[in-house]
Design a protein around this motif. Structure first.
Motif, short mmCIF file in Angstrom:
data_model
loop_
_atom_site.label_atom_id
_atom_site.label_comp_id
_atom_site.label_asym_id
_atom_site.label_seq_id
_atom_site.Cartn_x
_atom_site.Cartn_y
_atom_site.Cartn_z
N ASN A 10 0.63 2.16 -8.58
CA ASN A 10 0.64 2.73 -7.23
C ASN A 10 1.92 2.30 -6.52
O ASN A 10 1.99 1.19 -5.99
N PRO A 11 2.92 3.18 -6.48
CA PRO A 11 4.18 2.81 -5.83
C PRO A 11 4.06 2.67 -4.31
O PRO A 11 4.95 2.15 -3.67
N ASN A 12 2.94 3.10 -3.72
CA ASN A 12 2.76 3.02 -2.28
C ASN A 12 2.31 1.64 -1.81
O ASN A 12 2.37 1.35 -0.62
N LEU A 13 1.83 0.82 -2.73
CA LEU A 13 1.39 -0.52 -2.35
C LEU A 13 2.60 -1.44 -2.19
O LEU A 13 3.48 -1.47 -3.05
N ARG A 14 2.62 -2.19 -1.11
CA ARG A 14 3.72 -3.13 -0.89
C ARG A 14 3.65 -4.26 -1.92
O ARG A 14 4.64 -4.66 -2.49
#
Length: 107
Positions: A10-14
């Motif tokens: 998940n590239p959206n997770l920091r």
């Protein structure tokens, strides 16, 4: 035991850290890898589209899993990529390997 590093893609997770999982070397199958990974990450196995060995190799069968080496990095790619996650992170006490008595020790 074979120790692998697994996370949800998940590239959206920091923060998208890996966790380490252990598989019995006598049971190195795709099904067992999927089961253990999903249990540890709190993911429904039905929502996993594929397992990727980083950086760019899809695992498809038992022979692929049998070739894995200690500390290889894997990602679970989920079927839905929107911002509504299909999983919940298990609490510390729900994770395997959690020792309730050890957590209550005071120093």
């Amino acid at each position: 035991e074979l120790v692998l590093k697994v996370r949800i893609q998940n590239p959206n997770l920091r923060e998208n850290d890996f966790i380490e999982i252990e598989l019995d070397r006598q049971e190195l199958t795709y099904k067992e890898l999927l089961r253990v990974s999903c249990r540890e990450l709190g993911v429904n196995p039905e929502h996993v589209q594929k397992i990727r060995k980083l950086p760019n190799t899809m695992l498809r069968k038992d022979k692929d899993v049998a070739r894995l080496q200690d500390f290889q990095e894997l990602e679970l790619v989920l079927t839905v990529s929107d911002k509504n996650f299909l999983f919940r992170v298990p609490s510390l006490s729900e994770r395997s390997g959690y020792n309730k008595k050890a957590s209550e020790l005071t120093y």
